[in-house]
Design an enzyme around this catalytic site. Sequence first.
Site, PDB file in Angstrom:
ATOM      1  N   ASP A  95       0.880  -1.173   0.000  1.00 51.06           N
ATOM      2  CA  ASP A  95       0.000   0.000   0.000  1.00 51.06           C
ATOM      3  C   ASP A  95       0.917   1.222   0.000  1.00 51.06           C
ATOM      4  OD1 ASP A  95      -1.600   2.153   0.701  1.00 51.06           O
ATOM      5  OD2 ASP A  95      -2.836   0.989   2.085  1.00 51.06           O
TER       6      ASP A  95
ATOM      7  N   LYS B 218      -3.448  16.437  -7.651  1.00 55.45           N
ATOM      8  CA  LYS B 218      -2.861  16.328  -8.995  1.00 55.45           C
ATOM      9  C   LYS B 218      -2.104  17.597  -9.366  1.00 55.45           C
ATOM     10  CE  LYS B 218      -3.820  12.112  -9.679  1.00 55.45           C
ATOM     11  NZ  LYS B 218      -2.743  11.131  -9.831  1.00 55.45           N
TER      12      LYS B 218
ATOM     13  N   TYR C 233      -9.106  15.612  -5.159  1.00 55.63           N
ATOM     14  CA  TYR C 233      -8.315  14.989  -6.236  1.00 55.63           C
ATOM     15  C   TYR C 233      -7.531  16.044  -7.026  1.00 55.63           C
ATOM     16  CZ  TYR C 233      -7.495  12.152 -10.469  1.00 55.63           C
ATOM     17  OH  TYR C 233      -6.936  11.491 -11.536  1.00 55.63           O
TER      18      TYR C 233
END
Length: 247
Positions: free
Chosen positions: A63, A159, A155
């Site tokens: 992970d 990014k 998100y």
Amino acid sequence: MNLQDRTCVVTGSSRGIGRGIAEDLGAHGANVVVNYRSSEGEAHEVVDAIEEDGGTAIAVQADVCDEDEVEAMADRVADAFGGTDVLVNNAGITVDKKFENMSREDWDQVMDVNLGGVYNCTHAFFDDLKDADHGRLINISSVVGQQGNYGQANYATTKSGLFGFTRTVALELARHNTTANCVSPGFVKTDMLEKVPERVQEKILSRIPLDRFATVEDISGIVRFVASEESAYMTGQILGVNGGMEW
Ligand code: NAP
């Protein structure tokens, strides 16, 4: 663009874009490390596909959020192949909600994988990338980090965070003749896009000048170029692969 005997670690490569990148690098001679978190069967299918094509690959569970698991992956890769030449930070998740409905947990979950994972993996392989003959760090960002996107505040933040990270690490790696770049895809037909409602997908499509979603092959060919010696004089850059979307 021969990658013969270059060791390439692709995080989150049991499915989707990562899988496409892993298979493409394997088909061009690289030793590929197929990292996954939970999709063990699919990761082994990727290894089998690479080997059937004459390539070399291993699957390694870790992970990316877990520093100890990532360190153990780096040890495993060192045992199998010696140093790592190319790290592709691809593993990423979405937890989409309008910002007003987004809990701190939704926020943290995406930060942990998309930025925490990048920290852990880059840190664990940093010395290898410095020591490699033309080492390559490749971070998979998104056009969403450039444009923003409704329901994706968490998100989009991760990014676009990769842009600052990549440009900074590019400066620090330059004296080792190692490059760091972002590949920033548009919308790609994978499980991640399948989660987006059909009517929203149609709206997105209407904004793509090339009038189609990307395939994983549209992305993997660019990643292969960045991983190769041919990209030697390019560092700190953001390569938009988005069908002509404005940003
Ligand atoms: P996907 O189909 O959902 O696959 C995600 C992959 O990441 C899986 O292999 C998954 O493995 C792995 N992963 C997730 N969390 C992980 C963790 N904590 N540790 C290790 N592996 C983990 O996603 P995708 O569409 O291929 O996206 C790949 C990358 O491209 C992401 O960074 C994404 O942000 C970016 N991107 C995607 C699009 C798009 O439209 N699809 C556009 C631009 C950028 P398990 O199944 O084992 O969890």
